[in-house]
Design a protein around this motif. Structure first.
Motif, PDB file in Angstrom:
ATOM      1  N   LYS A 228      38.561  23.391  32.841  1.00 11.66           N
ATOM      2  CA  LYS A 228      37.628  22.790  33.409  1.00 11.66           C
ATOM      3  C   LYS A 228      36.456  22.338  32.455  1.00 11.66           C
ATOM      4  N   SER A 229      36.207  23.187  31.409  1.00 11.64           N
ATOM      5  CA  SER A 229      35.461  23.096  30.109  1.00 11.64           C
ATOM      6  C   SER A 229      36.131  23.779  28.924  1.00 11.64           C
ATOM      7  N   ALA A 230      35.481  23.906  28.001  1.00 13.31           N
ATOM      8  CA  ALA A 230      35.983  24.754  26.713  1.00 13.31           C
ATOM      9  C   ALA A 230      36.062  26.255  27.257  1.00 13.31           C
ATOM     10  N   ASN A 231      37.401  26.594  27.009  1.00 14.64           N
ATOM     11  CA  ASN A 231      37.622  28.133  27.161  1.00 14.64           C
ATOM     12  C   ASN A 231      37.437  28.367  28.761  1.00 14.64           C
ATOM     13  N   ASP A 232      37.164  27.386  29.627  1.00 13.45           N
ATOM     14  CA  ASP A 232      37.035  28.013  31.178  1.00 13.45           C
ATOM     15  C   ASP A 232      38.161  27.088  31.752  1.00 13.45           C
ATOM     16  N   PHE A 233      39.089  27.924  32.498  1.00 18.50           N
ATOM     17  CA  PHE A 233      40.286  27.573  32.959  1.00 18.50           C
ATOM     18  C   PHE A 233      40.309  27.709  34.564  1.00 18.50           C
ATOM     19  N   VAL A 234      41.190  26.805  35.294  1.00 19.74           N
ATOM     20  CA  VAL A 234      41.355  26.864  36.557  1.00 19.74           C
ATOM     21  C   VAL A 234      42.863  26.897  36.737  1.00 19.74           C
ATOM     22  N   THR A 235      43.458  27.472  37.656  1.00 16.11           N
ATOM     23  CA  THR A 235      44.835  27.484  37.741  1.00 16.11           C
ATOM     24  C   THR A 235      45.114  27.097  39.447  1.00 16.11           C
ATOM     25  N   GLU A 236      46.365  26.544  39.444  1.00 17.55           N
ATOM     26  CA  GLU A 236      46.702  26.125  40.989  1.00 17.55           C
ATOM     27  C   GLU A 236      46.583  27.627  41.751  1.00 17.55           C
TER      28      GLU A 236
ATOM     29  N   THR B 119      41.206  34.045  32.751  1.00 19.41           N
ATOM     30  CA  THR B 119      41.814  33.800  31.446  1.00 19.41           C
ATOM     31  C   THR B 119      42.597  35.173  31.124  1.00 19.41           C
ATOM     32  N   ASN B 120      42.213  36.257  31.723  1.00 22.80           N
ATOM     33  CA  ASN B 120      43.053  37.475  31.938  1.00 22.80           C
ATOM     34  C   ASN B 120      44.294  37.202  32.568  1.00 22.80           C
ATOM     35  N   PHE B 121      44.334  36.728  33.765  1.00 22.57           N
ATOM     36  CA  PHE B 121      45.658  36.382  34.618  1.00 22.57           C
ATOM     37  C   PHE B 121      46.264  35.537  34.070  1.00 22.57           C
ATOM     38  N   ILE B 122      45.988  34.207  33.317  1.00 18.57           N
ATOM     39  CA  ILE B 122      47.016  33.436  32.823  1.00 18.57           C
ATOM     40  C   ILE B 122      47.565  34.249  31.388  1.00 18.57           C
ATOM     41  N   HIS B 123      46.954  35.212  30.892  1.00 14.80           N
ATOM     42  CA  HIS B 123      47.703  35.813  29.657  1.00 14.80           C
ATOM     43  C   HIS B 123      48.247  36.937  30.617  1.00 14.80           C
ATOM     44  N   GLY B 124      48.376  37.275  31.433  1.00 12.66           N
ATOM     45  CA  GLY B 124      49.301  38.497  31.895  1.00 12.66           C
ATOM     46  C   GLY B 124      48.548  39.640  31.731  1.00 12.66           C
ATOM     47  N   LEU B 125      47.192  39.734  31.553  1.00  6.50           N
ATOM     48  CA  LEU B 125      46.374  40.734  31.438  1.00  6.50           C
ATOM     49  C   LEU B 125      45.782  41.193  32.717  1.00  6.50           C
ATOM     50  N   PRO B 126      46.233  42.437  33.264  1.00  5.09           N
ATOM     51  CA  PRO B 126      46.035  42.905  34.717  1.00  5.09           C
ATOM     52  C   PRO B 126      44.522  43.456  34.847  1.00  5.09           C
ATOM     53  N   PHE B 127      43.606  42.437  34.585  1.00  4.81           N
ATOM     54  CA  PHE B 127      42.328  42.902  35.118  1.00  4.81           C
ATOM     55  C   PHE B 127      41.589  41.553  35.486  1.00  4.81           C
ATOM     56  N   TYR B 128      41.700  41.292  37.034  1.00  4.59           N
ATOM     57  CA  TYR B 128      41.066  40.365  37.493  1.00  4.59           C
ATOM     58  C   TYR B 128      40.897  40.789  38.949  1.00  4.59           C
ATOM     59  N   ALA B 129      40.314  39.879  39.986  1.00  6.11           N
ATOM     60  CA  ALA B 129      39.745  40.339  41.271  1.00  6.11           C
ATOM     61  C   ALA B 129      39.322  39.165  42.260  1.00  6.11           C
ATOM     62  N   VAL B 130      39.440  39.304  43.416  1.00  9.13           N
ATOM     63  CA  VAL B 130      38.840  38.452  44.561  1.00  9.13           C
ATOM     64  C   VAL B 130      37.625  39.121  44.857  1.00  9.13           C
ATOM     65  N   SER B 131      36.620  38.068  44.896  1.00  8.69           N
ATOM     66  CA  SER B 131      35.245  38.551  45.171  1.00  8.69           C
ATOM     67  C   SER B 131      34.759  37.504  46.560  1.00  8.69           C
ATOM     68  N   ILE B 132      34.427  38.182  47.583  1.00  7.23           N
ATOM     69  CA  ILE B 132      33.740  37.410  48.796  1.00  7.23           C
ATOM     70  C   ILE B 132      32.692  38.205  49.151  1.00  7.23           C
TER      71      ILE B 132
ATOM     72  N   GLY C 170      36.626  41.650  30.948  1.00 11.43           N
ATOM     73  CA  GLY C 170      36.584  40.128  31.244  1.00 11.43           C
ATOM     74  C   GLY C 170      36.805  39.634  32.583  1.00 11.43           C
ATOM     75  N   ALA C 171      36.527  40.468  33.516  1.00 13.48           N
ATOM     76  CA  ALA C 171      36.085  40.222  35.012  1.00 13.48           C
ATOM     77  C   ALA C 171      34.738  40.885  35.503  1.00 13.48           C
ATOM     78  N   ALA C 172      33.860  39.907  35.695  1.00  7.82           N
ATOM     79  CA  ALA C 172      32.479  40.622  35.689  1.00  7.82           C
ATOM     80  C   ALA C 172      32.303  41.269  37.281  1.00  7.82           C
TER      81      ALA C 172
END
Length: 323
Positions: free
Chosen positions: A38-46, A95-108, A191-193
């Motif tokens: 999306k921008s430098a160091n800011d990623f989006v995946t399918e 960024t964690n997700f695409i590197h396989g680092l298991p620290f990410y979440a869904v927020s609603i 890495g996941a606020a």
């Protein structure tokens, strides 16, 4: 979960778990993952996009008259002028997700008249569900959450997030980081606020601070923190933080000590036009520019000779979403 949940929270939990299933399946074969910058160091995946679509479908099927503010699609979906707005981050920690680092979440989160009423943060790698309804407490799975009881910053573990976008004021952050690091027992940056803030609610961290965050990064976790007995605000300690791109949270004692360190670095209040705390130069965006930055997650290059302007307070009422 043994306790009865608010119906709207139940729908949010269903949406988060559905998105988590999509994320977990994709994590098994990251080599074929399509990643867009999306921008430098800011990623989006399918995966971000599919997860967000599943969340929106679940929410709008149950509540077709509600509005949506989502990281990838902004205000495209849902009712544009509803008093109920779902604030969604389908994959916080891409960024964690695409590197396989298991620290990410869904927020609603669900906001009613700009106040967060329901909140879910789901960690699909651990099957940890953080959730809260306003006035009914915060929980991790079936366990009631309370913030830590530490009273001295020198004994405290503090979470943070490093600036990573082009245009972020790295020198300002380094000064803040240095002061906090020398005042506490340790600093962590997973890495996941959204998860970091929930860790404050759970008492794993005693405090957390970060700059450059968007509403969908912090909306759900902000309610989880306050329902767990914590405080969250901008760097001057005010509750006006959702659109200010700066946040500090903690148990009440440590929160106050963090504010005393971070207040000089706030972007909300400046001593002089064009000059940040400790002499750092800042050019503050207008309210409309701030919304565009958060709603599209893109960074436009500023003109080389852009005039320096006095920092302004950005209020949500000033924002004019482009649908």
């Amino acid at each position: 979960m043994s306790q009865a949940l608010h119906p709207m929270l139940n729908v949010a939990v269903k949406a988060a778990r559905t998105a988590g299933t999509i994320i977990n399946r994709a994590s098994l074969d990251l080599d074929i993952l399509k990643v867009t910058t999306k921008s430098a160091n800011d990623f989006v995946t399918e995966v971000d996009q599919r997860a967000e679509e599943s969340i929106i479908e679940t929410l709008l099927t149950a509540y077709p008259g509600h509005g949506i503010l989502a990281e990838e699609s902004g205000r495209v979906h849902g009712a544009k002028h509803s008093e109920y707005v779902w604030i969604i981050d389908p994959l916080d920690g891409t960024t964690n997700f695409i590197h396989g680092l298991p620290f990410y979440a869904v927020s609603i989160a669900l906001a009613y008249r700009d106040q967060i009423q329901q909140a879910v943060v789901y960690d699909p790698t651990r099957n940890d569900l953080f959730y809260a309804s306003k006035g009914r407490g915060a929980f991790l799975n079936d366990k009631r959450l309370r913030v830590s009881k530490r009273t001295r910053l020198s004994d405290s573990l503090v979470g943070t997030g490093f600036p990573f976008r082009k245009g972020d004021n790295f020198q300002r952050y380094i000064k803040m980081f240095s002061e906090v690091m020398q005042s506490c027992a340790g600093v962590r940056r997973p890495g996941a606020a959204a998860l970091d803030l929930c860790y404050v609610a759970a008492g794993y961290y005693d405090a957390f601070f970060e700059t450059g965050l968007n509403p969908w990064d912090i909306a759900a976790a902000s309610l989880i923190i306050t329902e767990a007995g914590g405080l969250i605000g901008n760097f001057t300690g005010e509750a006006d933080f959702m659109y200010q791109r700066e946040v500090v949270a903690g148990n009440p004692k440590i929160y106050g000590q963090m504010v005393s360190i971070l207040a000089p670095y706030t972007r909300v209040i400046k001593d002089a036009p064009g000059t940040g705390a400790h002499g750092a130069t800042e050019v503050a965006p207008t309210a409309e520019e701030a919304f565009i930055a958060t709603a599209t997650a893109t960074t436009a290059a500023a003109p080389a000779e852009a005039p320096k302007r006095k920092a302004v307070r950005i209020r949500k009422a000033d924002l004019d979403p482009k649908s």
